[in-house]
Design a protein around this motif. Structure first.
Motif, PDB file in Angstrom:
ATOM      1  N   TRP A 119       0.837  -1.185   0.000  1.00  0.00           N
ATOM      2  CA  TRP A 119       0.000   0.000   0.000  1.00  0.00           C
ATOM      3  C   TRP A 119       0.877   1.241   0.000  1.00  0.00           C
ATOM      4  N   LYS A 120       0.230   2.393  -0.182  1.00  0.00           N
ATOM      5  CA  LYS A 120       1.001   3.633  -0.217  1.00  0.00           C
ATOM      6  C   LYS A 120       0.284   4.730   0.565  1.00  0.00           C
ATOM      7  N   VAL A 121       1.036   5.751   0.930  1.00  0.00           N
ATOM      8  CA  VAL A 121       0.468   6.906   1.624  1.00  0.00           C
ATOM      9  C   VAL A 121      -0.588   7.558   0.728  1.00  0.00           C
ATOM     10  N   GLY A 122      -1.722   7.879   1.307  1.00  0.00           N
ATOM     11  CA  GLY A 122      -2.824   8.463   0.555  1.00  0.00           C
ATOM     12  C   GLY A 122      -3.907   7.473   0.192  1.00  0.00           C
ATOM     13  N   ASP A 123      -3.640   6.165   0.373  1.00  0.00           N
ATOM     14  CA  ASP A 123      -4.664   5.155   0.124  1.00  0.00           C
ATOM     15  C   ASP A 123      -5.803   5.313   1.132  1.00  0.00           C
ATOM     16  N   ILE A 124      -7.010   4.931   0.702  1.00  0.00           N
ATOM     17  CA  ILE A 124      -8.180   4.925   1.575  1.00  0.00           C
ATOM     18  C   ILE A 124      -8.577   3.473   1.808  1.00  0.00           C
ATOM     19  N   MET A 125      -8.738   3.116   3.061  1.00  0.00           N
ATOM     20  CA  MET A 125      -9.120   1.755   3.432  1.00  0.00           C
ATOM     21  C   MET A 125     -10.495   1.749   4.076  1.00  0.00           C
TER      22      MET A 125
END
Length: 272
Positions: A119-125
């Motif tokens: 995953w990366k920074v800025g992803d929405i979970m």
């Protein structure tokens, strides 16, 4: 607590022009979504009995009630935290008040560290389940006598995040081109960012993201009969062999992801 809830409700209702159906709790850096509301009434937390003013950067400390994407909503612009010295009952008291105002759905958001290297920074979970570590250790919002007017003694948490709003969230995300991750959120008490050993531990338990809020609010919402839709904004990668996190990074990531996150929440509200 029932009388305290009624006192808070009585302080809010005479000022309102709308009866909210959906409550939103906006985490670190996300409270600007409330600026898009139509016909809002904004009430500082200090004017509501039982509410506290947040001391954390990125949490404004206001309740805004009005229209957002055509939906009557009550938006908490920031929250107060267990690590600030409040009890779990105090931390979750606003959820009780949202329910008393008429909200049957809670959309809760937070800033979280991502435990997945892909995953990366800025992803929405989307939160599909949760691990409430402080609650397992005895710091639980339902500890003590239970008032049946507020909810059952033993609420079930299996399936708490799975209901008819989930496919709606997936559909809206796909239409917007938003990559919507799904995973398990683990709450630790904070305020320190986790050690490498703690990160390895919660990852082994099955957690995909880690933070310092949300889980007790979800439990109280379920206890009171509300549907819950939860989202974590991945503001840093919390990897045992990665760089340490810092709060400035969390706020900056929230700012960068704000347009995408806001569009997702607006789209869901518009079609509820």
């Amino acid at each position: 607590m029932y009388n305290d809830i009624e006192q808070a409700r009585a302080a809010i209702v005479p000022r309102l022009r709308h009866t909210p159906r959906v409550g939103l709790i906006l985490g670190s850096g996300l409270s600007a979504l409330a600026d898009e509301m139509d016909d809002p009434v904004v009430i500082p937390y200090r004017d509501i009995p039982g509410f506290h003013e947040p001391k954390v950067i990125g949490h404004r400390g206001e309740l805004a009630v009005g229209l957002l994407a055509g939906q009557q909503v009550a938006v908490m612009r920031g929250r107060f935290h267990f690590y600030e010295g409040y009890s779990m009952q105090e931390v979750t008291f606003p959820v009780r008040v949202l329910r008393a105002l008429g909200c049957d759905t809670l959309i809760v958001t937070n800033a979280a560290g991502g435990l997945r290297a892909d995953w990366k920074v800025g992803d929405i979970m989307r939160i599909s389940d949760q691990i409430f570590l402080p609650g397992m250790a005895g710091h639980h919002p339902l500890r003590g006598l239970n008032d049946e007017r507020l909810g059952p003694r033993f609420p079930a948490m299996v399936g708490a995040f799975e209901h008819e709003l989930v496919p709606l969230a997936r559909t809206v995300a796909a239409e917007l081109g938003v990559v919507l991750r799904e995973g398990v959120y683990c709450m630790l008490s904070g305020p320190h960012f986790e050690s490498a050993a703690e990160l390895r531990m919660v990852r082994m338990w099955g957690a995909d993201a880690v933070g310092m809020s949300t889980a007790p609010e979800v439990i109280v919402a379920v206890h009171s009969g509300m549907r819950v839709l939860g989202f974590s904004l991945i503001t840093n990668l919390a990897l045992p062999d990665g760089p340490p996190a810092n709060h400035e990074e969390v706020i900056a990531a929230g700012e960068a992801a704000k347009p995408q996150f806001a569009a997702l929440l607006r789209g869901i509200l518009a079609r509820m």
